[in-house]
Motif scaffolding. Structure first.
Motif, PDB file in Angstrom:
ATOM      1  N   UNK A  35       0.885  -1.040  -0.017  1.00 11.49           N
ATOM      2  CA  UNK A  35       0.131   0.142   0.131  1.00 11.49           C
ATOM      3  C   UNK A  35       0.705   1.065  -0.024  1.00 11.49           C
ATOM      4  N   UNK A  36       2.328   1.286   0.283  1.00  7.85           N
ATOM      5  CA  UNK A  36       2.948   2.346   0.420  1.00  7.85           C
ATOM      6  C   UNK A  36       3.451   2.831  -1.177  1.00  7.85           C
ATOM      7  N   UNK A  37       3.449   1.983  -2.270  1.00 14.12           N
ATOM      8  CA  UNK A  37       3.793   2.223  -3.395  1.00 14.12           C
ATOM      9  C   UNK A  37       3.229   3.687  -4.006  1.00 14.12           C
ATOM     10  N   UNK A  38       2.547   3.453  -4.937  1.00 13.76           N
ATOM     11  CA  UNK A  38       1.907   4.539  -5.666  1.00 13.76           C
ATOM     12  C   UNK A  38       1.001   5.431  -4.812  1.00 13.76           C
ATOM     13  N   UNK A  39       0.290   4.829  -3.956  1.00 13.51           N
ATOM     14  CA  UNK A  39      -0.532   5.871  -3.094  1.00 13.51           C
ATOM     15  C   UNK A  39       0.015   6.762  -2.159  1.00 13.51           C
ATOM     16  N   UNK A  40       1.246   6.545  -1.696  1.00 11.83           N
ATOM     17  CA  UNK A  40       2.159   7.452  -1.092  1.00 11.83           C
ATOM     18  C   UNK A  40       3.128   8.277  -1.798  1.00 11.83           C
ATOM     19  N   UNK A  59      23.902  -2.874  -3.756  1.00  5.49           N
ATOM     20  CA  UNK A  59      22.482  -3.812  -4.144  1.00  5.49           C
ATOM     21  C   UNK A  59      21.701  -3.852  -3.145  1.00  5.49           C
ATOM     22  N   UNK A  60      20.221  -3.876  -3.449  1.00  4.48           N
ATOM     23  CA  UNK A  60      19.110  -4.294  -2.582  1.00  4.48           C
ATOM     24  C   UNK A  60      18.107  -5.311  -2.971  1.00  4.48           C
ATOM     25  N   UNK A  61      17.832  -6.065  -2.359  1.00  6.76           N
ATOM     26  CA  UNK A  61      16.738  -6.991  -2.525  1.00  6.76           C
ATOM     27  C   UNK A  61      15.809  -6.291  -1.774  1.00  6.76           C
ATOM     28  N   UNK A  62      14.269  -6.733  -2.416  1.00  8.90           N
ATOM     29  CA  UNK A  62      13.098  -5.881  -1.804  1.00  8.90           C
ATOM     30  C   UNK A  62      12.058  -6.997  -2.015  1.00  8.90           C
ATOM     31  N   UNK A  63      10.845  -6.619  -1.278  1.00  9.14           N
ATOM     32  CA  UNK A  63       9.479  -7.485  -1.643  1.00  9.14           C
ATOM     33  C   UNK A  63       8.335  -6.454  -0.959  1.00  9.14           C
ATOM     34  N   UNK A  64       7.419  -6.766  -1.460  1.00  7.61           N
ATOM     35  CA  UNK A  64       6.199  -6.090  -0.982  1.00  7.61           C
ATOM     36  C   UNK A  64       5.440  -7.199  -0.248  1.00  7.61           C
ATOM     37  N   UNK A  65       4.670  -6.710   0.909  1.00  2.00           N
ATOM     38  CA  UNK A  65       3.873  -7.483   1.367  1.00  2.00           C
ATOM     39  C   UNK A  65       2.526  -6.922   1.939  1.00  2.00           C
ATOM     40  N   UNK A  72       5.213  -3.427  19.560  1.00  4.46           N
ATOM     41  CA  UNK A  72       4.158  -2.252  19.931  1.00  4.46           C
ATOM     42  C   UNK A  72       4.191  -2.411  21.487  1.00  4.46           C
ATOM     43  N   UNK A  73       3.573  -1.589  22.303  1.00  3.11           N
ATOM     44  CA  UNK A  73       3.433  -1.515  23.424  1.00  3.11           C
ATOM     45  C   UNK A  73       3.020  -2.783  24.297  1.00  3.11           C
ATOM     46  N   UNK A  74       2.136  -3.701  23.620  1.00  2.00           N
ATOM     47  CA  UNK A  74       1.301  -4.733  24.082  1.00  2.00           C
ATOM     48  C   UNK A  74       2.129  -5.976  23.499  1.00  2.00           C
ATOM     49  N   UNK A  75       3.231  -6.113  22.916  1.00  2.00           N
ATOM     50  CA  UNK A  75       3.992  -7.026  22.128  1.00  2.00           C
ATOM     51  C   UNK A  75       3.786  -7.010  20.834  1.00  2.00           C
ATOM     52  N   UNK A  76       3.798  -7.920  20.146  1.00  2.00           N
ATOM     53  CA  UNK A  76       4.117  -7.985  18.732  1.00  2.00           C
ATOM     54  C   UNK A  76       2.624  -7.711  18.481  1.00  2.00           C
ATOM     55  N   UNK A  77       2.569  -7.081  16.896  1.00  2.00           N
ATOM     56  CA  UNK A  77       1.311  -6.678  16.606  1.00  2.00           C
ATOM     57  C   UNK A  77       1.563  -6.527  14.869  1.00  2.00           C
ATOM     58  N   UNK A  78       0.369  -6.544  14.309  1.00  2.00           N
ATOM     59  CA  UNK A  78       0.298  -6.369  12.760  1.00  2.00           C
ATOM     60  C   UNK A  78       0.436  -4.788  12.519  1.00  2.00           C
ATOM     61  N   UNK A  79       1.347  -4.219  11.562  1.00  2.00           N
ATOM     62  CA  UNK A  79       1.468  -3.130  11.203  1.00  2.00           C
ATOM     63  C   UNK A  79       1.144  -2.894   9.697  1.00  2.00           C
TER      64      UNK A  79
END
Length: 92
Positions: A35-40, A59-65, A72-79
């Motif tokens: 979602x960061x691509x063209x929309x941002x 050189x960079x390797x990359x992928x979109x997810x 996060x404050x309460x432990x691992x979370x989805x960002x």
């Protein structure tokens, strides 16, 4: 928003450049929410352009997810709309 995302990634790239000063960057990894691509950035290459300005020959390797899992404050979370950059270098 796009301006904040660009400024944040540019600041991160500057910080990585400073932390590796004197060393030899070997390669980098970029994991970014799709979602960061063209929309941002207005183009699909927004993040790669910023990283290329600072690390032109590295050189960079990359992928979109769809999302990233991070702390996060309460432990691992989805960002959403987040990204992660890793730079691997040989110290001086």
């Amino acid at each position: 928003d796009g301006n904040s995302a660009r400024a944040d990634l540019d600041a991160l790239a500057r910080e990585l450049w400073t932390k590796t000063a004197g060393g030899m960057p070997s390669f980098g990894v970029l994991v970014s929410c799709a979602g960061r691509r063209s929309s941002l950035y207005g183009s699909p290459e927004g993040e790669t352009r910023i990283l290329r300005q600072r690390f032109d020959k590295v050189p960079f390797a990359g992928l979109h997810s769809a999302f990233e899992i991070g702390p996060s404050a309460g432990g691992p979370s989805i960002h959403y709309y987040s990204g992660a950059v890793g730079l691997f270098s040989v110290p001086s």
